[in-house]
Motif scaffolding. Sequence first.
Motif, PDB file in Angstrom:
ATOM      1  N   CYS A  61       0.859  -1.184   0.000  1.00 16.36           N
ATOM      2  CA  CYS A  61       0.000   0.000   0.000  1.00 16.36           C
ATOM      3  C   CYS A  61       0.895   1.233   0.000  1.00 16.36           C
ATOM      4  N   PHE A 267      -3.450   4.296  -1.708  1.00 16.55           N
ATOM      5  CA  PHE A 267      -4.123   3.254  -2.478  1.00 16.55           C
ATOM      6  C   PHE A 267      -3.530   1.910  -2.094  1.00 16.55           C
ATOM      7  N   GLN A 272      -6.583  -3.808  -5.579  1.00 16.00           N
ATOM      8  CA  GLN A 272      -6.602  -3.742  -7.040  1.00 16.00           C
ATOM      9  C   GLN A 272      -6.291  -5.106  -7.642  1.00 16.00           C
TER      10      GLN A 272
END
Length: 415
Positions: A61, A267, A272
């Motif tokens: 991250c 993010f 993802q």
Amino acid sequence: MFDLDRWQEIWYTIKHNKSRSVMTAFGVFWGMFMLVCMVGAGSALKNGMESTIDGFATNSCFVYDQQTTEPYKGFKKGRNWSIQNEDIPLLLKGVPEIQYLAPVLFGGQGANNVVRKDKSGTFNIKGNYPSYNKIEENKLIYGRYINDIDIAEKRKTCVIGERVSEVLFGKNVNPVGQNVKVMGIYFQVIGVARSISQVNLGGRGEESVVLPFTTMQQAFNMGTKVHFIAATAIPGVRVKVIEEKINQILKKQHNIAPSDKAAIGGFNIEEQFTMFLYLGIGIAVLIWIVGAGTLFAGGIGVSNIMLVTVRERTKEIGIRRALGATPRTIIRQIISESIVLTLMAGIAGLMLGVGLLSLVGLVLSQTDSFFQEPQISFAVAIVSLVILLIIGILAGLVPANRAMTIKPIEAIREE
């Protein structure tokens, strides 16, 4: 036991009705061909997604500072703050689930910011710790990456990207030990790197110059500010766990409201990656549903034509029954014809599909396409043939049962 006469009879029946056999088999042929092509396309998409993140830690991250959106402890909302050097040991101590933690700096976005003699170029400048190469891996063509001694002694060393090396030194030249001027300050080249992953933060590795984090802060008067933090979780721990703990510690350290969700940006690569994984599974399931449906539709066509064949051979079947042929023999004959016709068509579709995928793969290998190596595995081919075998058996059951309802006396009388 191998019955040569029975297989000769099957082959004669197929050859004797060529047009009907071709039309019957086309549905199965097309279904197998489409299944192979779709599975190959799904494989190419999967390979493309995997190559995109290859070399990039999927359990990572990234965290960076943003303006606060809530007042807290006398501070108004809209306050600017920044991650500092002293936050790093706090995070390492407070979040034991962290495997690697790397503060990162960006800078030097001016024209021709990297110079060697009469050659220059505009490239990305980054300040990294050695641990960052564990998160965004680079392949070292020459030399080495930044190490702990470079950080501790604030050495004026740098790792340049492959493209940077080509511009400043030429192709196939080892520049290790040479000096380059980065934003007006000389640094010694200790390595030449090439990105493995297509996921890059702050620009492609081939077009970047990486400096020791501490050297960059001191040489360019950047104080103790950190632009963002990269972190990975130890095996077995969700990245969201360390992400939340990092945010909590930073908010407490910098007097940010615990409920302020916008003050810290970031993010989560694991999320993802999981999304891509589920997308790939969904595409694979859809491909098999559509492909299997097409194959079964072809099997229905085979079954219908076999019914017509049974009707046309009513007299023949009746005579065989009258001469003592057992029901098992008749059923086996009809089902065998169905299986042979189905497998022949399916194998032809499989071979054509594999050939087309090989051709497309050869073309894609010559381009910089996202799709890579469209192919089907040996296991998929075997599963497809097993499905075909089942379809062939099912397609022959209805005509075989129809054949068993034929009464020998009535069949013999039928013209």
